[in-house]
Design an enzyme around this catalytic site. Structure first.
Site, PDB file in Angstrom:
ATOM      1  CG  HIS A 110      10.810  26.939 -60.228  1.00  0.00           C
ATOM      2  ND1 HIS A 110      11.753  26.135 -59.621  1.00  0.00           N
ATOM      3  CD2 HIS A 110      10.941  28.148 -59.624  1.00  0.00           C
ATOM      4  CE1 HIS A 110      12.401  26.817 -58.705  1.00  0.00           C
ATOM      5  NE2 HIS A 110      11.933  28.061 -58.692  1.00  0.00           N
ATOM      6  CD  GLU A 111       9.512  31.506 -61.033  1.00  0.00           C
ATOM      7  OE1 GLU A 111       9.100  31.993 -59.967  1.00  0.00           O
ATOM      8  OE2 GLU A 111      10.700  31.214 -61.222  1.00  0.00           O
TER       9      GLU A 111
ATOM     10  CG  HIS B 228       8.223  29.915 -55.988  1.00  0.00           C
ATOM     11  ND1 HIS B 228       8.875  29.406 -54.887  1.00  0.00           N
ATOM     12  CD2 HIS B 228       9.168  30.052 -56.953  1.00  0.00           C
ATOM     13  CE1 HIS B 228      10.158  29.243 -55.169  1.00  0.00           C
ATOM     14  NE2 HIS B 228      10.361  29.618 -56.415  1.00  0.00           N
TER      15      HIS B 228
ATOM     16  CE1 TYR C  75      12.461  31.364 -52.327  1.00  0.00           C
ATOM     17  CE2 TYR C  75      13.439  33.539 -52.550  1.00  0.00           C
ATOM     18  CZ  TYR C  75      13.173  32.277 -53.057  1.00  0.00           C
ATOM     19  OH  TYR C  75      13.618  31.942 -54.315  1.00  0.00           O
TER      20      TYR C  75
ATOM     21  CD  GLU D 254      13.919  28.600 -55.389  1.00  0.00           C
ATOM     22  OE1 GLU D 254      14.128  27.949 -56.425  1.00  0.00           O
ATOM     23  OE2 GLU D 254      13.213  29.621 -55.379  1.00  0.00           O
TER      24      GLU D 254
ATOM     25  CG  ASP E 247      20.363  32.086 -53.456  1.00  0.00           C
ATOM     26  OD1 ASP E 247      19.408  32.776 -53.853  1.00  0.00           O
ATOM     27  OD2 ASP E 247      20.417  30.853 -53.588  1.00  0.00           O
TER      28      ASP E 247
ATOM     29  CG  HIS F 242      17.891  29.897 -56.035  1.00  0.00           C
ATOM     30  ND1 HIS F 242      17.663  31.106 -55.434  1.00  0.00           N
ATOM     31  CD2 HIS F 242      16.839  29.692 -56.860  1.00  0.00           C
ATOM     32  CE1 HIS F 242      16.533  31.622 -55.894  1.00  0.00           C
ATOM     33  NE2 HIS F 242      16.006  30.783 -56.756  1.00  0.00           N
TER      34      HIS F 242
END
Lengths: 82, 338
Positions: B160-161, B164, B175, B184, B252, B257
């Site tokens: 996931h990271e 990005h 974002y 996301e 958020d 998210h």
């Protein structure tokens, strides 16, 4: 002086709230207020980083500021980590 | 045109309009311009000029030693022997697996297709319940071991990271709001795909959960998110699985998210119909034609165009476009005919 810290974002996306009283010296209070009044710009490149919405309730006024992982002052982080 | 200190020959809104019409060069210019501005500011701030060289995507794992700092102590570099610290070794292994997946599936040379060094920081902070990408490198906390644990050891979190990073270089999706939710979404999509590859799962026996191994037994839920059933992974999970329940608040970063649950569900439905490998190619190729401010409708338009193109090139099955279209319709996203 009372404080509230709302933490949002992060990989988990689960918000968290911290609140309490700050018991610090006059010198540290002055430094903290200076940091709150002059926060560094947020880092737009961070993904999944926490966002920290900090509110200080001074006797005369309320001060709000927003920080991210790169700009959060250690003195404020200490309020959450004990 | 000048906007404060930023000067452009072609105004960004024109580049964006042309990107929407399919101009790859305009999309690249738009993405690069924004990134270059950010990098230029960083460079000026540090009075440091970095030359861009092609790398090998080599891994470096740093131990933050429970400080809130990055690159504290170098613990393991590419091709070095395993250390006594299993968190370091897991971060090394999982980031290597993700790198090899993108290389073998899409011939991508590291996250930027230019061999960017993969830097991971582990043991960040004290009881730190998070993992993040900062534009250059990854950072993982150990968790408080009350509700969260082992962020660096979770293959879906690492994928996931790193995704990005891929998104940053391919589309640089802003974002916040819908573009942020797409950012996301792409990270969850490839977090799921890589997890299934890593665990040798298939679409039938996969759990479709994100972050199931970073939650403890005391955590009120089974994972952080669910691709199959957004909004059900834990007691705090408010992800919608349909546009009818779209979150329009400000928290958020305007729900990055949260609203990612909507396209996440569409991805799951598509994968069930046409398989995860066809979906991986369709999603990856779609990301390549998206741009910084793309929203859900832009995503739908481009993913349908991409599906058609890949079908015509015999790279995905001949039901792909229909399956993707129906999946997005199920979550309330339908293409409006002009």
């Amino acid at each position: 002086m009372k404080y509230e810290i709302h933490v949002e974002g992060g990989f988990t996306g689960i918000p968290k709230k911290y609140e309490g009283n700050i018991d610090i010296s006059e010198k540290d209070t002055s430094r903290l207020l200076d940091l709150m009044n002059n926060p560094n710009p947020l880092d737009n490149d961070i993904r999944d980083g926490f966002l920290y919405h900090v509110t200080l309730f001074d006797t005369e006024k309320t001060i709000e500021a927003q920080f991210d992982e790169k700009t959060l002052p250690p003195i404020i982080r200490q309020l959450m980590t004990g | 045109m000048c906007d404060k200190h930023h000067c452009f020959i072609i105004p960004p809104q024109i580049l964006e309009g042309l990107a929407r019409r399919g101009s790859i060069s305009c999309k690249k210019t738009l993405n690069d311009t924004h990134r270059i501005l950010q990098k230029r500011n960083t460079v000026l701030n540090h009075l440091l000029l970095r030359e861009i060289e092609t790398g090998d995507g080599n891994r470096s794992i740093y131990d933050s030693q429970n400080k809130y700092e990055q690159r504290v102590q170098l613990a393991r570099r590419e091709e070095e022997e395993a250390t006594n610290d299993q968190v370091v070794n897991k971060a090394y292994d999982t980031s290597g697996f993700v790198r090899e997946y993108f290389k073998s599936a899409f011939d991508l040379n590291s996250v930027d297709n230019n061999g960017l060094e993969l830097i991971s920081n582990v043991h960040y902070g004290k009881d730190y319940n998070n993992a993040y990408w900062d534009g250059d490198e990854m950072t993982y906390g150990d968790g408080d071991n009350k509700e969260f644990k082992d962020f660096a050891s979770a293959i879906d979190v690492v994928a996931h990271e790193l995704m990005h990073g891929v998104t940053q270089f391919l589309a640089n999706l802003e974002y916040r709001s819908q573009s942020g939710a797409l950012n996301e979404h792409f990270s969850d999509v490839f977090g799921t795909i890589v997890k299934q590859k890593y665990l040798n799962q298939n679409i039938k026996n996969a759990d479709w959960l994100i972050g199931d191994t970073v939650v403890t037994e005391a955590f009120p839920g089974v994972a952080i998110r669910s691709m199959k059933a957004p909004g059900t992974a834990n007691d705090f999970d408010t992800q919608p699985d349909h546009m009818d329940n779209y979150y329009s608040g400000t928290a958020d970063n305007q729900g990055v998210h949260i609203n990612s649950g909507i396209p996440n569900k569409a991805f799951y439905l598509s994968a069930i119909e046409i398989g995860i490998d066809d979906c991986a190619l369709i999603w990856f190729e779609t990301l390549k034609v998206l741009w910084r401010t793309a929203d859900f409708n832009d995503m739908l338009e481009k993913i349908l165009e991409t599906s058609e193109r890949l079908m015509n090139e015999d790279k995905v099955c001949n039901t792909a476009s229909k399956a993707v279209s129906e999946s997005f319709a199920t979550v309330g996203l339908v293409q409006v005919s002009v």
